[in-house]
Design an enzyme around this catalytic site. Sequence first.
Site: not given
Ligand code: FPP
Length: 244
Positions: A24-25, A29, A37, A71-73, A187, A195
Amino acid sequence: MDKNKSIELPNTDGRLNSIGIIMDGNGRWAKKRHLPRSAGHVAGAKIIQRVLEDLREMGVHHVTLYAFSTENWRRPADEVEGLMDLIYKYLDEVVIPKIESDKDFSMRFLGDKSALSEKLRSKCIEVENMAKDRAFICNLALNYGGRDEIVTAVNSALAEGKTSITCEDIQRHLYTSASPDPDLIIRTGGEYRLSNFMLWQSAYSELYITDTLWPDFGREDIVKATEAFLSRRRRFGGLNEEDK
Ligand code: FPP
């Protein structure tokens, strides 16, 4: 000199065999750098192989990475599309050459592949068919949800004609049936929750949460997480000799 390489990895004495990672993150970043993003996801994808190699060097044999949840959809369509393209590229350009050149590396996918695009689904199947259950298995959780996994497992057990279900029945039908439960779940990004990640398998996992954002997750963080794990006394609901 690569800062990561100059840091020594701890000796785990074989105590750390299976790890789950909630990466996450990425968004934060990117935001810190005034980047979109998507740039955070690209940076996050870039570090995966280095992290896997470090974990392998410490004797870990199973790593489960949470790449995309059920849920990411709900994220904006362009972000979802960008993530899917990035995952395809990672499989095609990194994972396939890795499986070809490294006889100890294999990958499995956890989750419902039916919602993925035809292109990505067939890439996942190609990767899985290249190598099965080698010494090191990376599980990529893709369109994965822990609740969905348990419901699917129960339905598969019922389809076998079972009228009452045991823990073993569920265990046998989980997406992770080929991997042991994680000893440790890491995490990044500082949130204190699972999550919907490995809900069944995490029953006795040690949890390690760091504020480090996933694209910054370096060897220093791996060492800290491992040392925290090694300092814990695992009792699995019972008592250790020294507690009696
Ligand atoms: C969360 O960051 C990360 C994800 C949605 C999943 C992880 C995805 C990757 C590491 C990149 C691609 C994966 C592969 C396997 C090539 P966030 O967007 O929720 O971060 P935030 O909480 O800072 O918004």
